[in-house]
Write a protein that holds these residues in place. Structure first.
Motif, PDB file in Angstrom:
ATOM      1  N   ASP A 218      14.122  20.022 -46.162  1.00 50.30           N
ATOM      2  CA  ASP A 218      14.307  20.645 -44.845  1.00 50.30           C
ATOM      3  C   ASP A 218      14.040  22.138 -44.985  1.00 50.30           C
ATOM      4  O   ASP A 218      13.456  22.581 -45.985  1.00 50.30           O
ATOM      5  N   ASP A 219      14.478  22.934 -44.023  1.00 54.21           N
ATOM      6  CA  ASP A 219      14.197  24.372 -44.022  1.00 54.21           C
ATOM      7  C   ASP A 219      15.314  25.213 -44.625  1.00 54.21           C
ATOM      8  O   ASP A 219      15.276  26.439 -44.531  1.00 54.21           O
ATOM      9  N   SER A 220      16.303  24.589 -45.256  1.00 54.47           N
ATOM     10  CA  SER A 220      17.451  25.342 -45.766  1.00 54.47           C
ATOM     11  C   SER A 220      17.030  26.452 -46.720  1.00 54.47           C
ATOM     12  O   SER A 220      17.580  27.565 -46.684  1.00 54.47           O
ATOM     13  N   HIS A 221      16.048  26.172 -47.571  1.00 58.45           N
ATOM     14  CA  HIS A 221      15.644  27.160 -48.572  1.00 58.45           C
ATOM     15  C   HIS A 221      15.003  28.395 -47.948  1.00 58.45           C
ATOM     16  O   HIS A 221      14.930  29.450 -48.578  1.00 58.45           O
ATOM     17  N   ARG A 222      14.541  28.266 -46.713  1.00 58.83           N
ATOM     18  CA  ARG A 222      13.953  29.418 -46.030  1.00 58.83           C
ATOM     19  C   ARG A 222      15.027  30.301 -45.393  1.00 58.83           C
ATOM     20  O   ARG A 222      14.764  31.459 -45.053  1.00 58.83           O
ATOM     21  N   ILE A 223      16.231  29.749 -45.251  1.00 65.97           N
ATOM     22  CA  ILE A 223      17.319  30.469 -44.596  1.00 65.97           C
ATOM     23  C   ILE A 223      18.301  31.044 -45.614  1.00 65.97           C
ATOM     24  O   ILE A 223      18.777  32.169 -45.457  1.00 65.97           O
ATOM     25  N   ARG A 224      18.595  30.266 -46.660  1.00 66.88           N
ATOM     26  CA  ARG A 224      19.560  30.688 -47.669  1.00 66.88           C
ATOM     27  C   ARG A 224      18.905  30.650 -49.044  1.00 66.88           C
ATOM     28  O   ARG A 224      18.348  29.611 -49.446  1.00 66.88           O
ATOM     29  N   LYS A 225      19.007  31.734 -49.766  1.00 68.35           N
ATOM     30  CA  LYS A 225      18.363  31.816 -51.076  1.00 68.35           C
ATOM     31  C   LYS A 225      18.958  30.844 -52.089  1.00 68.35           C
ATOM     32  O   LYS A 225      18.309  30.464 -53.065  1.00 68.35           O
ATOM     33  N   ALA A 226      20.208  30.425 -51.862  1.00 65.62           N
ATOM     34  CA  ALA A 226      20.852  29.500 -52.798  1.00 65.62           C
ATOM     35  C   ALA A 226      20.332  28.079 -52.670  1.00 65.62           C
ATOM     36  O   ALA A 226      20.541  27.258 -53.570  1.00 65.62           O
ATOM     37  N   ALA A 227      19.666  27.760 -51.564  1.00 59.90           N
ATOM     38  CA  ALA A 227      19.200  26.395 -51.323  1.00 59.90           C
ATOM     39  C   ALA A 227      17.940  26.110 -52.115  1.00 59.90           C
ATOM     40  O   ALA A 227      16.995  26.913 -52.123  1.00 59.90           O
ATOM     41  N   LEU A 228      17.897  24.962 -52.781  1.00 57.42           N
ATOM     42  CA  LEU A 228      16.718  24.547 -53.539  1.00 57.42           C
ATOM     43  C   LEU A 228      15.884  23.592 -52.684  1.00 57.42           C
ATOM     44  O   LEU A 228      16.438  22.706 -52.022  1.00 57.42           O
ATOM     45  N   PRO A 229      14.572  23.739 -52.690  1.00 59.60           N
ATOM     46  CA  PRO A 229      13.730  22.960 -51.765  1.00 59.60           C
ATOM     47  C   PRO A 229      13.735  21.460 -52.006  1.00 59.60           C
ATOM     48  O   PRO A 229      13.494  20.687 -51.086  1.00 59.60           O
ATOM     49  N   ASP A 230      14.001  21.020 -53.238  1.00 60.52           N
ATOM     50  CA  ASP A 230      13.977  19.586 -53.529  1.00 60.52           C
ATOM     51  C   ASP A 230      15.370  18.970 -53.549  1.00 60.52           C
ATOM     52  O   ASP A 230      15.577  17.890 -54.091  1.00 60.52           O
ATOM     53  N   CYS A 231      16.319  19.675 -52.950  1.00 59.74           N
ATOM     54  CA  CYS A 231      17.706  19.211 -52.948  1.00 59.74           C
ATOM     55  C   CYS A 231      18.276  19.202 -51.536  1.00 59.74           C
ATOM     56  O   CYS A 231      17.764  19.861 -50.635  1.00 59.74           O
ATOM     57  N   VAL A 232      19.358  18.439 -51.382  1.00 60.41           N
ATOM     58  CA  VAL A 232      20.129  18.467 -50.149  1.00 60.41           C
ATOM     59  C   VAL A 232      21.159  19.582 -50.308  1.00 60.41           C
ATOM     60  O   VAL A 232      22.039  19.513 -51.159  1.00 60.41           O
ATOM     61  N   TYR A 233      21.022  20.609 -49.490  1.00 62.58           N
ATOM     62  CA  TYR A 233      21.835  21.818 -49.623  1.00 62.58           C
ATOM     63  C   TYR A 233      23.090  21.710 -48.762  1.00 62.58           C
ATOM     64  O   TYR A 233      23.021  21.366 -47.584  1.00 62.58           O
ATOM     65  N   LEU A 234      24.237  22.012 -49.364  1.00 61.01           N
ATOM     66  CA  LEU A 234      25.528  22.016 -48.677  1.00 61.01           C
ATOM     67  C   LEU A 234      26.159  23.384 -48.881  1.00 61.01           C
ATOM     68  O   LEU A 234      26.168  23.906 -50.006  1.00 61.01           O
ATOM     69  N   ASP A 235      26.699  23.965 -47.810  1.00 65.29           N
ATOM     70  CA  ASP A 235      27.119  25.372 -47.885  1.00 65.29           C
ATOM     71  C   ASP A 235      28.540  25.627 -47.409  1.00 65.29           C
ATOM     72  O   ASP A 235      28.884  26.762 -47.070  1.00 65.29           O
ATOM     73  N   ALA A 236      29.385  24.596 -47.390  1.00 68.06           N
ATOM     74  CA  ALA A 236      30.732  24.786 -46.840  1.00 68.06           C
ATOM     75  C   ALA A 236      31.742  23.930 -47.578  1.00 68.06           C
ATOM     76  O   ALA A 236      31.422  22.856 -48.104  1.00 68.06           O
ATOM     77  N   MET A 237      32.972  24.410 -47.584  1.00 66.13           N
ATOM     78  CA  MET A 237      34.072  23.696 -48.223  1.00 66.13           C
ATOM     79  C   MET A 237      34.241  22.295 -47.648  1.00 66.13           C
ATOM     80  O   MET A 237      34.619  21.352 -48.350  1.00 66.13           O
ATOM     81  N   GLY A 238      33.923  22.140 -46.364  1.00 63.77           N
ATOM     82  CA  GLY A 238      34.109  20.856 -45.699  1.00 63.77           C
ATOM     83  C   GLY A 238      33.284  19.729 -46.272  1.00 63.77           C
ATOM     84  O   GLY A 238      33.664  18.557 -46.158  1.00 63.77           O
ATOM     85  N   PHE A 239      32.160  20.035 -46.901  1.00 66.85           N
ATOM     86  CA  PHE A 239      31.339  18.973 -47.472  1.00 66.85           C
ATOM     87  C   PHE A 239      32.013  18.321 -48.676  1.00 66.85           C
ATOM     88  O   PHE A 239      31.742  17.161 -48.990  1.00 66.85           O
ATOM     89  N   GLY A 240      32.905  19.056 -49.337  1.00 63.74           N
ATOM     90  CA  GLY A 240      33.645  18.484 -50.446  1.00 63.74           C
ATOM     91  C   GLY A 240      35.021  18.018 -50.049  1.00 63.74           C
ATOM     92  O   GLY A 240      35.381  16.846 -50.193  1.00 63.74           O
TER      93      GLY A 240
END
Length: 636
Positions: A218-240
């Motif tokens: 998806d486009d996560s890697h274009r918005i957040r530098k921590a996101a890797l393009p070949d991964c599903v990026y999660l950015d919040a405590m709620g995901f865990g």
């Protein structure tokens, strides 16, 4: 979820200034607990389970399933019985991190009578039914480890939107409205963990690469530098912390037995994590993992860049290798000391205080290791405490070290003894499965203590096992370090000399080997007896009533079949369901329609409206009953 202190939450800036105060008084409070209760003996076996549930809303016309943010509303009603009759209430209900989650436990712990094993499943059923009475039309209380489309657009009822540039989570995907609003602890943790870390938490899950999977996903890697393009990026405590689990707590007869159980159950944590694997889908994508563990670990990882070793130490004292949610770092019993083969990080001053007050090296380093963490949630009313009577500062740090095992001192002014909490298991779809796992682990504790078994392996091997347990189809495909000779106390050589895959002729090295989950649970001819045969051997010497015997054997057959691969783990069942769905495009995407069909199927299985031998086997029934007959008083 841990300590639920009432009061006014402090900001991170205020909390940070008081970190040393909490640490200092938390250590004092543990010392006082230990001095008062170290000689406590004679407590009987008591145990209980904790199950976390997700409230799911089915929108049949749209063929969509969403999480329903009604936990506060439901808990207000569910808690009335406890408020009115705390000593006779059948079930205890507690909030969890998310506004779509609730946690239920038995009203009273189970005891040392074998017939209690025949009550567990019935209690779980009745627990679910009690909460389900409060559901609205087309809602269902489900035991899902992870909601498959958590963080996807419009995944909540009522609708809510993420606010990436404001609010508490500041997530691209997870809205503040999905955090439980009925207690300030939860949003306070969200803010303070993010602020202490200095940036968003960042979890990158490897996507399951199918024939048509797109990279970047998806486009996560274009918005957040921590996101890797070949991964599903999660950015919040709620995901865990928005995932659900199945946990067990045991009361030991004294502190020494609690330490033994803590150690001996530790090597079993990765095995049961792989066995209970139930979460292959995250944020609407099939991933290449089957378990939640590293997701939660990353979701509360409040370490700064310095503590993660990304910058030289300046503002912080330590480079810390793990998140505050992870596997344990040291054994606690004298028998386990020689297997502590990884460096234990702790504050020397805290350690010395503990030692100077008569606490032995192993327990002192364990407590001092927990206290390298700052408090991340503090309430103004709880700053100043009486260290002789209060324990909130100790519990503040203890309850926010979320590890595979937890060693729990007795609460002050309580009849409760020294306890051990077993924390790795993912929650299962049906009460039968959850009861089977609970009874299996409880029986293992009895076998360990009765036969004085030794499951200990180097802690470094346990860490390796934890990572392998989360891989796709780990139950079938992975091998795990495990002790082959469980009746001996001979220890292996130093970890850097042993079990690295090269041929080793030493007798000590032969004590530990790589085994499949099937070999560990069902046994391996001439090499390992198997956990189920050990349990059956133990039960053969006990007086068990017919109904309880039947129930236990059904549970053990289920455990055997899953371990052997004859039936699916929940994760493999879910993965197969998605990949075989007629609308799946071999692109790793779990659409609203696929999610709806999956959850409808799981709901029907749980309700007994759909048979599922590939998940449960052909005889997933027991003779569970609500109460123990008065005539059955045989203790362990």
């Amino acid at each position: 979820m841990g300590l639920l202190t009432e009061g006014t939450p402090l900001s991170w800036e205020e909390t940070k200034k008081l970190a040393s105060h909490v640490r200092e008084h938390g250590i004092k409070q543990f010392i006082n607990i230990y001095k008062k209760l170290k000689e406590r003996k004679g407590d009987v076996l008591k145990w209980g389970d904790e199950i976390e549930y997700i409230i799911v809303k089915f929108e049949h016309e749209k063929q969509e399933a969403k999480v329903s943010l009604r936990a506060v509303e439901m808990l207000e009603v569910l808690n009335e019985a406890e408020i009115q009759n705390p000593n006779t209430v059948k079930f205890l209900w507690r909030p969890e991190f998310a506004a779509y989650m609730i946690e239920g436990t038995p009203g009273k712990p189970y005891g040392g009578t074998l017939a209690h094993f025949n009550v567990v499943e019935s209690n779980m059923r009745n627990r679910r039914e009690e909460a389900s009475e409060l559901l609205k039309e087309n809602e269902c209380l489900m035991t899902l480890t992870s909601f498959p489309r958590l963080g996807c657009p419009n995944f909540t009822v009522p609708p809510s939107q993420p606010t990436p540039n404001e609010g508490g989570t500041k997530s691209l995907f997870f809205p503040d409205a999905a955090v439980f609003p009925g207690h300030p602890r939860f949003m306070n943790l969200v803010r303070n963990i993010r602020k202490r870390r200095g940036e968003h938490v960042a979890i990158n899950l490897p996507v399951f690469r199918d024939k048509n999977t797109k990279i970047p996903v998806d486009d996560s890697h274009r918005i957040r530098k921590a996101a890797l393009p070949d991964c599903v990026y999660l950015d919040a405590m709620g995901f865990g912390m928005g995932c659900c689990c199945l946990q067990l707590t045991f009361q030991a007869c004294n502190i020494d037995e609690a330490r033994i159980l803590y150690d001996q159950l530790t090597p079993l944590c990765p095995i049961m994590l792989a066995f209970s694997a139930a979460s292959p889908i995250h944020r609407g994508f099939l991933t290449d993992i089957d378990c939640r563990w590293n997701i939660i670990s990353g979701s509360v990882d409040c370490r700064t860049e310095e503590e993660r070793g990304l910058k030289p130490l300046k503002e912080n004292k330590f480079v810390i290798k793990k998140s505050r949610y992870d596997s344990i770092d040291s054994y606690l019993s004298p028998q386990g000391e020689k297997y502590n083969d990884i460096p234990i990080l702790y504050n020397e001053e805290d350690y010395r205080k503990l030692r100077d007050n008569g606490i032995d090296h192993l327990l002192a380093q364990h407590i001092a290791h927990l206290f390298i963490r700052d408090t991340v949630s503090l309430f103004s009313e709880k700053i100043n405490q009486n260290d002789e009577e209060d324990t909130d500062h100790f519990e503040n740090i203890q309850s926010t070290n979320w590890q595979t095992m937890r060693f729990k001192p007795p609460p002050p002014h309580s009849t409760i003894g020294w306890r051990v909490e077993f924390r790795p298991c993912e929650v299962q779809v049906t009460d039968f499965e959850n009861a089977a796992i609970v009874c299996f682990v409880v029986l293992l504790t009895r076998v360990i203590l009765s036969y004085q078994l030794n499951f200990l392996i180097p802690i470094s091997k346990v860490d390796e096992n934890i990572q392998n347990a989360q891989k796709r189809n780990a139950l079938k495909d992975q091998k795990f370090w495990f002790r082959k000779d469980i009746t001996t106390d001979v220890s292996p050589p130093e970890a850097n000399q042993c079990c690295k895959g090269t041929k080793c002729e030493t007798t000590e090295c032969d004590l530990i080997g790589l085994m499949t989950v099937n070999e560990i649970i069902n046994g391996k001819q001439g090499e390992f007896p198997g956990l189920i045969p050990l349990i059956n051997s133990y039960l053969n010497g006990m007086d068990v009533d017919a109904d309880t015997h039947c129930t236990i054997q059904q549970y053990l057959k289920f455990i055997q079949k899953r371990a052997s691969g004859e039936i699916h783990t929940t994760a493999s069942f879910i993965r197969d369901f998605v990949t075989n769905h007629p609308n799946y495009k071999q692109d790793s995407v779990v659409s609203d329609e696929i999610n709806y069909d999956l959850l409808t199927t799981l709901k029907d299985i749980e309700h007994g409206e759909k048979s599922c031998p590939e998940l449960l086997g052909y005889s997933a029934t027991s003779k569970t009953r609500e109460n123990i007959p008065h005539a059955l008083k045989n203790d362990f």
